[in-house]
Motif scaffolding. Sequence first.
Motif, PDB file in Angstrom:
ATOM      1  N   ALA A   1       0.831  -1.208   0.000  1.00 37.81           N
ATOM      2  CA  ALA A   1       0.000   0.000   0.000  1.00 37.81           C
ATOM      3  C   ALA A   1       0.867   1.259   0.000  1.00 37.81           C
ATOM      4  CB  ALA A   1      -0.933  -0.011   1.207  1.00 37.81           C
ATOM      5  N   VAL A   2       1.941   1.256   0.789  1.00 38.45           N
ATOM      6  CA  VAL A   2       2.819   2.425   0.842  1.00 38.45           C
ATOM      7  C   VAL A   2       3.633   2.553  -0.437  1.00 38.45           C
ATOM      8  CG1 VAL A   2       4.737   3.518   2.053  1.00 38.45           C
ATOM      9  CG2 VAL A   2       2.919   2.422   3.362  1.00 38.45           C
ATOM     10  N   THR A   3       4.142   1.430  -0.950  1.00 35.96           N
ATOM     11  CA  THR A   3       4.927   1.519  -2.187  1.00 35.96           C
ATOM     12  C   THR A   3       4.057   1.933  -3.370  1.00 35.96           C
ATOM     13  OG1 THR A   3       4.702  -0.867  -2.573  1.00 35.96           O
ATOM     14  CG2 THR A   3       6.669  -0.127  -1.413  1.00 35.96           C
ATOM     15  N   ALA A   4       2.770   1.586  -3.334  1.00 33.18           N
ATOM     16  CA  ALA A   4       1.862   2.073  -4.382  1.00 33.18           C
ATOM     17  C   ALA A   4       1.785   3.591  -4.350  1.00 33.18           C
ATOM     18  CB  ALA A   4       0.473   1.466  -4.210  1.00 33.18           C
ATOM     19  N   ARG A   5       1.773   4.151  -3.152  1.00 32.38           N
ATOM     20  CA  ARG A   5       1.774   5.610  -3.010  1.00 32.38           C
ATOM     21  C   ARG A   5       3.036   6.212  -3.618  1.00 32.38           C
ATOM     22  NH1 ARG A   5      -2.087   9.558  -2.127  1.00 32.38           N
ATOM     23  NH2 ARG A   5      -3.724   8.729  -0.772  1.00 32.38           N
ATOM     24  N   VAL A   6       4.176   5.578  -3.383  1.00 27.63           N
ATOM     25  CA  VAL A   6       5.436   6.090  -3.929  1.00 27.63           C
ATOM     26  C   VAL A   6       5.410   6.038  -5.457  1.00 27.63           C
ATOM     27  CG1 VAL A   6       7.942   5.801  -4.024  1.00 27.63           C
ATOM     28  CG2 VAL A   6       6.715   5.445  -1.863  1.00 27.63           C
ATOM     29  N   ARG A   7       4.927   4.923  -6.019  1.00 26.73           N
ATOM     30  CA  ARG A   7       4.850   4.822  -7.484  1.00 26.73           C
ATOM     31  C   ARG A   7       3.923   5.890  -8.047  1.00 26.73           C
ATOM     32  NH1 ARG A   7       9.368   2.116  -8.782  1.00 26.73           N
ATOM     33  NH2 ARG A   7       9.538   0.192  -7.575  1.00 26.73           N
ATOM     34  N   LEU A   8       2.813   6.131  -7.351  1.00 29.96           N
ATOM     35  CA  LEU A   8       1.899   7.180  -7.795  1.00 29.96           C
ATOM     36  C   LEU A   8       2.559   8.547  -7.677  1.00 29.96           C
ATOM     37  CD1 LEU A   8      -0.870   8.253  -8.675  1.00 29.96           C
ATOM     38  CD2 LEU A   8      -1.566   8.156  -6.257  1.00 29.96           C
ATOM     39  N   ASP A   9       3.216   8.806  -6.551  1.00 33.80           N
ATOM     40  CA  ASP A   9       3.866  10.104  -6.360  1.00 33.80           C
ATOM     41  C   ASP A   9       4.935  10.350  -7.416  1.00 33.80           C
ATOM     42  OD1 ASP A   9       2.283  10.601  -4.163  1.00 33.80           O
ATOM     43  OD2 ASP A   9       3.815  10.096  -2.678  1.00 33.80           O
ATOM     44  N   HIS A  10       5.666   9.306  -7.797  1.00 31.70           N
ATOM     45  CA  HIS A  10       6.684   9.448  -8.835  1.00 31.70           C
ATOM     46  C   HIS A  10       6.043   9.973 -10.126  1.00 31.70           C
ATOM     47  CE1 HIS A  10      10.046   7.343 -11.398  1.00 31.70           C
ATOM     48  NE2 HIS A  10      10.169   8.653 -11.387  1.00 31.70           N
ATOM     49  N   TYR A  11       4.959   9.349 -10.524  1.00 33.90           N
ATOM     50  CA  TYR A  11       4.275   9.790 -11.743  1.00 33.90           C
ATOM     51  C   TYR A  11       3.723  11.210 -11.601  1.00 33.90           C
ATOM     52  CZ  TYR A  11       0.686  10.129 -15.372  1.00 33.90           C
ATOM     53  OH  TYR A  11      -0.090  10.557 -16.412  1.00 33.90           O
ATOM     54  N   LEU A  12       3.058  11.487 -10.494  1.00 31.21           N
ATOM     55  CA  LEU A  12       2.463  12.812 -10.302  1.00 31.21           C
ATOM     56  C   LEU A  12       3.529  13.901 -10.289  1.00 31.21           C
ATOM     57  CD1 LEU A  12      -0.315  12.106  -7.640  1.00 31.21           C
ATOM     58  CD2 LEU A  12      -0.505  12.145 -10.136  1.00 31.21           C
ATOM     59  N   GLN A  13       4.687  13.610  -9.693  1.00 32.40           N
ATOM     60  CA  GLN A  13       5.743  14.616  -9.687  1.00 32.40           C
ATOM     61  C   GLN A  13       6.273  14.884 -11.098  1.00 32.40           C
ATOM     62  OE1 GLN A  13       6.276  16.559  -7.405  1.00 32.40           O
ATOM     63  NE2 GLN A  13       6.004  15.587  -5.413  1.00 32.40           N
ATOM     64  N   LEU A  14       6.328  13.868 -11.938  1.00 31.52           N
ATOM     65  CA  LEU A  14       6.770  14.085 -13.318  1.00 31.52           C
ATOM     66  C   LEU A  14       5.761  14.925 -14.094  1.00 31.52           C
ATOM     67  CD1 LEU A  14       8.326  10.630 -14.293  1.00 31.52           C
ATOM     68  CD2 LEU A  14       9.475  12.683 -13.439  1.00 31.52           C
ATOM     69  N   ILE A  15       4.472  14.750 -13.808  1.00 29.00           N
ATOM     70  CA  ILE A  15       3.463  15.605 -14.458  1.00 29.00           C
ATOM     71  C   ILE A  15       3.573  17.034 -13.922  1.00 29.00           C
ATOM     72  CG2 ILE A  15       1.001  15.966 -14.866  1.00 29.00           C
ATOM     73  CD1 ILE A  15       2.303  13.536 -16.297  1.00 29.00           C
ATOM     74  N   ARG A  16       3.789  17.173 -12.630  1.00 28.27           N
ATOM     75  CA  ARG A  16       4.010  18.525 -12.076  1.00 28.27           C
ATOM     76  C   ARG A  16       5.234  19.166 -12.728  1.00 28.27           C
ATOM     77  NH1 ARG A  16       2.798  15.689  -6.960  1.00 28.27           N
ATOM     78  NH2 ARG A  16       0.669  16.269  -6.315  1.00 28.27           N
ATOM     79  N   ALA A  17       6.263  18.361 -13.003  1.00 26.66           N
ATOM     80  CA  ALA A  17       7.448  18.889 -13.674  1.00 26.66           C
ATOM     81  C   ALA A  17       7.097  19.395 -15.077  1.00 26.66           C
ATOM     82  CB  ALA A  17       8.538  17.817 -13.756  1.00 26.66           C
ATOM     83  N   ASP A  18       6.249  18.656 -15.801  1.00 26.68           N
ATOM     84  CA  ASP A  18       5.780  19.139 -17.113  1.00 26.68           C
ATOM     85  C   ASP A  18       5.138  20.521 -16.975  1.00 26.68           C
ATOM     86  OD1 ASP A  18       6.557  16.831 -18.416  1.00 26.68           O
ATOM     87  OD2 ASP A  18       4.541  15.979 -18.558  1.00 26.68           O
ATOM     88  N   LEU A  19       4.264  20.650 -15.983  1.00 27.85           N
ATOM     89  CA  LEU A  19       3.563  21.921 -15.784  1.00 27.85           C
ATOM     90  C   LEU A  19       4.520  23.018 -15.334  1.00 27.85           C
ATOM     91  CD1 LEU A  19       0.360  20.518 -14.032  1.00 27.85           C
ATOM     92  CD2 LEU A  19       0.642  21.152 -16.443  1.00 27.85           C
ATOM     93  N   HIS A  20       5.498  22.645 -14.528  1.00 28.52           N
ATOM     94  CA  HIS A  20       6.513  23.594 -14.063  1.00 28.52           C
ATOM     95  C   HIS A  20       7.249  24.194 -15.262  1.00 28.52           C
ATOM     96  CE1 HIS A  20       9.225  24.321 -10.328  1.00 28.52           C
ATOM     97  NE2 HIS A  20       9.515  25.244 -11.230  1.00 28.52           N
ATOM     98  N   ARG A  21       7.653  23.323 -16.179  1.00 29.97           N
ATOM     99  CA  ARG A  21       8.352  23.797 -17.367  1.00 29.97           C
ATOM    100  C   ARG A  21       7.424  24.596 -18.264  1.00 29.97           C
ATOM    101  NH1 ARG A  21      10.287  18.847 -20.441  1.00 29.97           N
ATOM    102  NH2 ARG A  21      11.392  20.389 -21.709  1.00 29.97           N
ATOM    103  N   ALA A  22       6.223  24.092 -18.456  1.00 27.39           N
ATOM    104  CA  ALA A  22       5.315  24.716 -19.423  1.00 27.39           C
ATOM    105  C   ALA A  22       4.931  26.133 -19.017  1.00 27.39           C
ATOM    106  CB  ALA A  22       4.059  23.856 -19.580  1.00 27.39           C
ATOM    107  N   ILE A  23       4.535  26.328 -17.760  1.00 31.39           N
ATOM    108  CA  ILE A  23       4.068  27.649 -17.351  1.00 31.39           C
ATOM    109  C   ILE A  23       5.208  28.652 -17.359  1.00 31.39           C
ATOM    110  CG2 ILE A  23       4.378  27.405 -14.845  1.00 31.39           C
ATOM    111  CD1 ILE A  23       1.342  28.959 -16.688  1.00 31.39           C
ATOM    112  N   ASN A  24       6.434  28.163 -17.130  1.00 27.25           N
ATOM    113  CA  ASN A  24       7.587  29.069 -17.165  1.00 27.25           C
ATOM    114  C   ASN A  24       8.112  29.297 -18.570  1.00 27.25           C
ATOM    115  OD1 ASN A  24       8.712  29.937 -14.339  1.00 27.25           O
ATOM    116  ND2 ASN A  24       7.957  27.845 -14.054  1.00 27.25           N
ATOM    117  N   ASP A  25       7.706  28.441 -19.505  1.00 23.41           N
ATOM    118  CA  ASP A  25       8.078  28.643 -20.909  1.00 23.41           C
ATOM    119  C   ASP A  25       7.053  29.485 -21.660  1.00 23.41           C
ATOM    120  OD1 ASP A  25      10.372  27.214 -20.603  1.00 23.41           O
ATOM    121  OD2 ASP A  25       9.639  25.373 -21.523  1.00 23.41           O
ATOM    122  N   GLY A  26       6.018  29.937 -20.947  1.00 19.33           N
ATOM    123  CA  GLY A  26       5.023  30.801 -21.571  1.00 19.33           C
ATOM    124  C   GLY A  26       3.847  30.088 -22.182  1.00 19.33           C
TER     125      GLY A  26
END
Length: 401
Positions: A270-295
Amino acid sequence: MRLRDEIEQTLRAWDAYEKARKASPVIDFDCAPTAAQVTAAPSRLDVHSTLTQLYKRAERDGDQVCAEQLRAHLAYLGALLGERPPLDDYLTATQGCSAAGWPEEYVTAVGERARAALADIGVSWDATTDRQLRDAEGPVEAADAPEMIRAAASEADPAVRALAETDAPYTLEITTVDVDAYWAYWLDGTGQDVQLRFNLRNATFTKVRLRQFALHEILGHALQSASYTATANRTDVPWPRLLSVHVPYQVLLEGIAQAMPLFVTPDDTAVTARVRLDHYLQLIRADLHRAINDGAPVADCADHARACVPFWTTDAIADILTDRGNDPQLRTYLWAYPAGIDWFVNLADTADTADTETVGKVFRAVYTQPSTPHQLTQLWPTGPRIGGPGTPLRLRKPSLP
């Protein structure tokens, strides 16, 4: 006065100035507590001038440890004063890694692994995923959370200490707050005295989340910071002993804390499932981080978020963009989460192929002193590039019903 000590003196004065104006503090954890009276700096410009002179001295003396930290402090303070460097330059100066990003096929593969881990615990991938997780993880009353998180930390404590080879003591105070901020749990402190705050506005109290954050906040941040204090007490360390969230070791601190269950409790599905999910969600947040700063247009960013994460609310998406686009502190600090979790999850996965020697070497090193992305790469030269290998960003559109 020694350069390291002058830097600390300047940071304490800057921190006092920011606190006096009720802005974000500069010092996140103090590994060299002192009873000396601190006088607040007169202004941010005065601090900038002092840090600039100290940086020139570090460069002249060849003190790269201090120079790297001073460069980060100057970049962040410059942003507070109105500078807005390109994201890649800003992150390279502050977090020690670029904003290169991860290829779409890699992010997709991480997402598929996260969905498979959720399916293993009976959670489907749709607009109700977040609610399903809360229900499946065993909701906990807020009043019971402090004792339960202490118990979870106590149970896992021997395994983390053995891996990191640390015997550093610490005392833990747990409090609750209700603030409009992105975080649900936050730990800071002085010396061996640490404080964990639950943000009631965001914290999800479940049995699984408490096990996860016992590893993240207590055996990650608290034990690690206390270990740095112990090192600084034993040895005349060359690094400034005041930790800040805009300096290049945050990739390490947030990365190892997020991935900790994969190293310590890999059989807790159950906890490792959370980590796998967090890994994916952080990569999507990274996409948004780059996108909003790239205009990129806000609407396109929001569409990408909805296409990738069907259970994120519009309010959550708006906060992700606002924090990463507008706030000088979060524009740097929040990049540490995707950059850090990606590197440490990959390191944990090497343990499955018997590379336990590297894992042990990394843990021992990073519980002794703060380490930058460059130093992490030296510990594991064959690991992935921190911050991503670099790729053009293509924003997705939600699928039509």
